[in-house]
Structure formats: structure tokens, C-alpha cells
Design a protein around this motif. Structure first.
Motif, mmCIF file in Angstrom:
data_model
loop_
_atom_site.group_PDB
_atom_site.id
_atom_site.type_symbol
_atom_site.label_atom_id
_atom_site.label_comp_id
_atom_site.label_asym_id
_atom_site.label_seq_id
_atom_site.Cartn_x
_atom_site.Cartn_y
_atom_site.Cartn_z
ATOM 1 N N ASP A 1 -11.622 1.998 1.901
ATOM 2 C CA ASP A 1 -13.426 2.024 1.557
ATOM 3 C C ASP A 1 -13.356 2.543 2.857
ATOM 4 O O ASP A 1 -14.549 3.161 3.226
ATOM 5 C CB ASP A 1 -13.890 1.411 0.912
ATOM 6 N N ALA A 2 -13.235 1.169 3.529
ATOM 7 C CA ALA A 2 -13.573 1.580 5.200
ATOM 8 C C ALA A 2 -12.853 2.191 6.256
ATOM 9 O O ALA A 2 -13.637 3.507 6.806
ATOM 10 C CB ALA A 2 -13.728 0.671 5.866
ATOM 11 N N GLY A 3 -11.518 2.823 5.390
ATOM 12 C CA GLY A 3 -11.249 4.380 5.939
ATOM 13 C C GLY A 3 -10.240 3.237 7.245
ATOM 14 O O GLY A 3 -9.788 4.326 8.203
ATOM 15 N N GLN A 4 -10.502 2.588 7.652
ATOM 16 C CA GLN A 4 -9.459 1.538 8.753
ATOM 17 C C GLN A 4 -8.949 0.326 7.639
ATOM 18 O O GLN A 4 -9.657 -0.013 7.146
ATOM 19 C CB GLN A 4 -10.882 1.873 9.583
ATOM 20 N N GLY A 5 -8.183 -0.367 9.372
ATOM 21 C CA GLY A 5 -8.041 -1.826 8.874
ATOM 22 C C GLY A 5 -6.104 -1.908 9.042
ATOM 23 O O GLY A 5 -5.718 -0.848 9.145
ATOM 24 N N THR B 1 0.764 -1.605 0.142
ATOM 25 C CA THR B 1 0.309 -0.330 0.061
ATOM 26 C C THR B 1 0.688 1.265 0.015
ATOM 27 O O THR B 1 1.741 0.980 0.558
ATOM 28 C CB THR B 1 -1.117 0.171 1.481
ATOM 29 N N LEU B 2 0.442 2.048 -1.169
ATOM 30 C CA LEU B 2 1.171 3.398 -1.213
ATOM 31 C C LEU B 2 0.392 4.885 -0.588
ATOM 32 O O LEU B 2 -0.567 4.647 -0.675
ATOM 33 C CB LEU B 2 1.674 3.936 -2.303
ATOM 34 N N VAL B 3 0.342 5.621 0.334
ATOM 35 C CA VAL B 3 -0.305 6.647 0.497
ATOM 36 C C VAL B 3 0.485 8.026 -0.399
ATOM 37 O O VAL B 3 1.967 7.888 -0.542
ATOM 38 C CB VAL B 3 0.228 7.275 1.421
ATOM 39 N N ARG B 4 -0.695 8.516 -0.815
ATOM 40 C CA ARG B 4 -0.885 9.570 -2.350
ATOM 41 C C ARG B 4 -1.610 10.295 -2.107
ATOM 42 O O ARG B 4 -2.435 10.238 -1.788
ATOM 43 C CB ARG B 4 -0.372 8.451 -3.520
ATOM 44 N N ASP B 5 -1.253 11.729 -2.339
ATOM 45 C CA ASP B 5 -2.250 13.245 -1.944
ATOM 46 C C ASP B 5 -3.296 12.991 -1.033
ATOM 47 O O ASP B 5 -4.668 13.242 -1.372
ATOM 48 C CB ASP B 5 -2.425 13.090 -2.940
ATOM 49 N N GLY B 6 -2.740 12.116 -0.031
ATOM 50 C CA GLY B 6 -3.955 11.885 1.043
ATOM 51 C C GLY B 6 -4.935 10.488 0.644
ATOM 52 O O GLY B 6 -5.802 10.114 1.815
ATOM 53 N N GLY B 7 -4.791 9.779 -0.243
ATOM 54 C CA GLY B 7 -5.226 8.401 -0.563
ATOM 55 C C GLY B 7 -4.462 7.867 -0.151
ATOM 56 O O GLY B 7 -3.189 7.535 -0.117
ATOM 57 N N HIS B 8 -4.761 5.888 -0.232
ATOM 58 C CA HIS B 8 -4.136 4.969 -0.529
ATOM 59 C C HIS B 8 -4.108 4.414 -2.301
ATOM 60 O O HIS B 8 -5.443 4.665 -2.747
ATOM 61 C CB HIS B 8 -4.759 4.031 0.774
ATOM 62 N N TYR B 9 -3.413 3.618 -2.157
ATOM 63 C CA TYR B 9 -3.989 2.637 -3.114
ATOM 64 C C TYR B 9 -2.590 1.824 -3.394
ATOM 65 O O TYR B 9 -1.694 1.652 -2.731
ATOM 66 C CB TYR B 9 -3.292 3.401 -4.461
ATOM 67 N N THR B 10 -2.853 0.014 -3.476
ATOM 68 C CA THR B 10 -1.752 -0.546 -3.884
ATOM 69 C C THR B 10 -0.891 -0.679 -4.969
ATOM 70 O O THR B 10 -2.062 -0.444 -6.523
ATOM 71 C CB THR B 10 -2.947 -1.810 -3.689
ATOM 72 N N ALA B 11 0.171 -0.501 -4.637
ATOM 73 C CA ALA B 11 0.881 -0.509 -5.820
ATOM 74 C C ALA B 11 1.315 -1.537 -6.493
ATOM 75 O O ALA B 11 1.967 -2.133 -7.781
ATOM 76 C CB ALA B 11 2.159 0.611 -5.067
ATOM 77 N N THR B 12 0.738 -2.809 -5.768
ATOM 78 C CA THR B 12 1.629 -3.723 -6.149
ATOM 79 C C THR B 12 0.914 -5.427 -5.576
ATOM 80 O O THR B 12 0.404 -5.101 -4.233
ATOM 81 C CB THR B 12 3.284 -4.400 -6.502
ATOM 82 N N SER B 13 0.644 -6.471 -5.822
ATOM 83 C CA SER B 13 0.070 -7.346 -4.892
ATOM 84 C C SER B 13 0.167 -9.190 -5.347
ATOM 85 O O SER B 13 1.031 -9.141 -6.657
ATOM 86 C CB SER B 13 -1.290 -7.193 -4.831
#
Length: 246
Positions: free
Chosen positions: A87-91, A61-73
Motif C-alpha cells: 500500500d505504501a509502495g515502500q519497505g 512476495t512475488l512481483v507480477r504485472d508491475g504489482g506485488h502480492y504475497t504468494a504464501t506466509s
């Protein structure tokens, strides 16, 4: 006197440390061959499963511009679990990235601590979660996430192994980032020097042709650049080419 089970446990621990070492050696090999950070991140993700054998799925998981995305899996299942956390903003992956601490939790604890994530995850067949903070630089940071689908869940040794692997991987990835940054800087300097050279060449030709000063020649190039709405370097290149081909 050591009991047989103690000896077996010691052998298992040695094997696990060897797995981490082997995973890191594989990552270092990739760093010596590959410059694309996305490719290196993917290999780091794949090697993490080797470093912690109790892991069935992995993601970064990477953080970018206040959001999160999965860079690879390692696959769609890991992507879905990550997305449920976003989506839940937690975990666990968000908690690891936010706090900078390793998160090792069982599915029952996840349901208690992050109920909205549990609801969003639905029927994800995961019984244990392990996320370690990942900090490469101010632009690339987040977490490395492992998901276990069976067995007894992640133990303290798994957490220690992942933290060891992530710490070493961070150092390797920083080195790769510095190399790429240095290469880009050299490229920009080379472009700047090339531009300066062709502009100076065009100025010299204008000075000789029109018997004007260096400043006046430069002003002529700037004027042409503004009139044609193109970069000064391109105007200089066109002018030099026209003169040489005349």
C-alpha cells in the motif's frame, strides 16, 4: 586459549548452520514429492523460519504485472505487514526485490527510511525485518521476508543464513519449474501428435470414400470445422467415430 563464551558462540553458529541444512533437506524432500509450485513455495516459506530461528513470521512476495502480492506466509500477521508495504509502495520486502540485495533493518531504521510504510503498518508488533531477494525465473521473482517480534533483532549471521538458504532454495525451485515446464511441453506435444493422427485418419477415410486427394480431403475437414465453429481435431474425431460406428 578459547574462553567458555567463545566455545558457546561457536556451538551456536554450528547449530544455526545445521538448522539451515535441515531446512534445505526438508525442502528438497518436498520437491521430490510435489509438483505444484504454490505448495513448494509455501514449504520454502515455512522452512525459512526453521533456517533462521530468530524469525517469528515469514512470507514470500512475488512481483507480477508491475504489482506485488504475497504468494504464501506463515499467517495473517505477515500478510498484514506485507500489505502495508504494498500500500505504501515502500519497505524492506520491496527494496529487496527491487535492488536484489538483502535488507536487514531494525524498526527504528524502518521508520526513518520508509515512514509511509511505518504509518501503514500501524501497531504491527515487529522489531526487526530481514528480506532477501528471490529470483526463480523471469515469471517468478520477488523476496523472502522474515519478521522478528522480539529479542535483539536480526544479526549479520541471520542475514548470511537467510541468503544461503534463499540461494539454495532458488536453485531447487528453478529445477521444479523446469520439470513442470518440460511436463507441460510433453503434454502439448502429445496432444498435437494425437490431433495429427486423428486428422490423418479422417483424411484417409475421406479419400477412400470420395476418391479425392489428400489436399481435397483436408479442405473438406477445414470447411466442416468452419461451418460448425469447432476445432479441426474435434471434427476429425466426430467423423472417424461416425464412420466406425456406422
Amino acid at each position: 586459549m578459547n574462553r567458555p563464551q567463545d566455545h558457546l558462540a561457536e556451538q551456536d553458529n554450528v547449530r544455526r548452520v545445521d538448522d539451515v541444512t535441515s531446512a534445505l533437506e526438508g525442502l528438497v524432500t518436498v520437491l521430490g514429492q510435489e509438483e505444484d509450485l504454490s505448495v513448494v513455495l509455501r514449504r520454502a516459506c515455512l522452512q525459512a523460519v526453521q533456517a533462521v530461528p530468530d524469525a517469528d513470521l515469514a512470507s514470500i512476495t512475488l512481483v507480477r504485472d508491475g504489482g506485488h502480492y504475497t504468494a504464501t506466509s506463515t499467517g495473517d500477521a505477515a500478510n498484514r505487514i506485507d500489505q502495508a508495504q504494498y500500500d505504501a509502495g515502500q519497505g524492506p520486502c520491496l527494496e529487496a526485490a527491487r535492488t536484489g540485495t538483502v535488507q536487514r533493518v531494525e524498526v527504528s531504521e524502518v521508520a526513518r527510511r520508509w515512514p509511509e510504510f511505518t504509518a501503514a503498518a500501524g501497531a504491527a508488533a515487529v522489531v526487526s525485518y530481514l528480506s532477501a531477494p528471490l529470483f526463480i525465473d523471469t515469471e517468478y521473482q520477488g523476496s523472502l521476508n522474515l519478521y522478528g517480534a522480539g529479542g535483539d533483532g536480526f544479526g549479520a549471521l541471520d542475514a548470511a543464513l537467510l541468503e544461503l538458504y534463499t540461494t539454495a532454495a532458488e536453485a531447487a525451485l528453478r529445477g521444479a519449474r523446469r520439470y513442470v515446464s518440460a511436463r507441460e511441453t510433453v503434454g502439448r506435444l502429445r496432444t498435437a501428435l494425437t490431433s495429427r493422427a486423428v486428422i490423418d485418419q479422417a483424411k484417409g477415410m475421406l479419400m477412400a470414400m470420395h476418391r479425392v486427394s489428400a489436399d481435397q480431403a483436408f479442405d473438406l475437414l477445414v470447411k466442416r470445422s468452419q461451418e460448425q465453429n469447432v476445432k479441426l481435431r474435434e471434427v476429425a474425431e466426430w467423423f472417424v467415430a461416425d464412420v466406425l460406428n456406422a
